[in-house]
Enzyme design. Structure first.
Site, mmCIF file in Angstrom:
data_model
loop_
_atom_site.group_PDB
_atom_site.id
_atom_site.type_symbol
_atom_site.label_atom_id
_atom_site.label_comp_id
_atom_site.label_asym_id
_atom_site.label_seq_id
_atom_site.Cartn_x
_atom_site.Cartn_y
_atom_site.Cartn_z
ATOM 1 N N CYS A 33 0.805 -1.232 0.000
ATOM 2 C CA CYS A 33 0.000 0.000 0.000
ATOM 3 C C CYS A 33 0.832 1.274 0.000
ATOM 4 O O CYS A 33 0.296 2.359 -0.187
ATOM 5 C CB CYS A 33 -0.920 0.009 1.215
ATOM 6 N N CYS A 103 -0.919 -5.181 6.636
ATOM 7 C CA CYS A 103 -0.713 -4.022 7.516
ATOM 8 C C CYS A 103 -0.043 -4.455 8.814
ATOM 9 O O CYS A 103 0.768 -3.710 9.384
ATOM 10 C CB CYS A 103 -2.034 -3.350 7.823
HETATM 11 FE FE1 FES Z 1 -1.370 0.394 4.320
HETATM 12 FE FE2 FES Z 1 -2.910 -0.823 6.017
HETATM 13 S S1 FES Z 1 -3.416 -0.263 4.012
HETATM 14 S S2 FES Z 1 -0.928 -0.169 6.318
#
Ligand code: FES
Length: 125
Positions: A33, A103
């Site tokens: 992400c 995450c």
């Molecule tokens: Fe990036 Fe959770 S979506 S840390």
């Protein structure tokens, strides 16, 4: 999407910020992400983690995971902290949605990076 436990930890995270006089710092990014996590710790001469805190540009799962992970390593030895896995953190949080598992890896990686930083600094002395 998130269970109540995750929501509670996210709403009231512990160990957020930066440890005063830290001697270990680890910053990692998440390839999935692009979010960032930083963990600072103060480790004493016996290798015990006296304090640990986190800062993150991450989502609710990252905040809940790092709050939980830092809580789990305070008072532990660095060897014990290195054994902490994101699986244990997820268990402690009573589960994360599958798309949020990555995450929780951020917290594990940042802890490892901080301990590595501590060991490198010690080796220089
Ligand atoms: Fe990036 Fe959770 S979506 S840390």
């Amino acid at each position: 999407m998130y269970n109540q436990k995750v929501m509670d930890v996210f709403a009231n995270p512990q160990h957020m910020g930066e440890v005063e006089n830290y001697n270990a710092i680890g910053t990692v990014g998440n390839e999935v992400c692009g979010d960032i996590m930083q963990i600072t710790m103060r480790i004493n001469d016996d290798g015990i983690i006296e304090d640990a805190k986190f800062k993150t540009f991450g989502c609710a799962a990252a905040v809940a995971s790092s709050s939980t992970a830092t809580g789990m390593i305070i008072g532990k030895t660095i060897e014990e902290a290195l054994q902490l896995t994101n699986k244990q953190v997820i268990e402690e949080l009573e589960g994360l949605p599958p798309q949020k598992i990555h995450c929780s890896v951020l917290a594990e990686d940042a802890i490892r990076a901080a301990i590595e930083n501590y060991e490198q600094n010690r080796a220089k002395k």
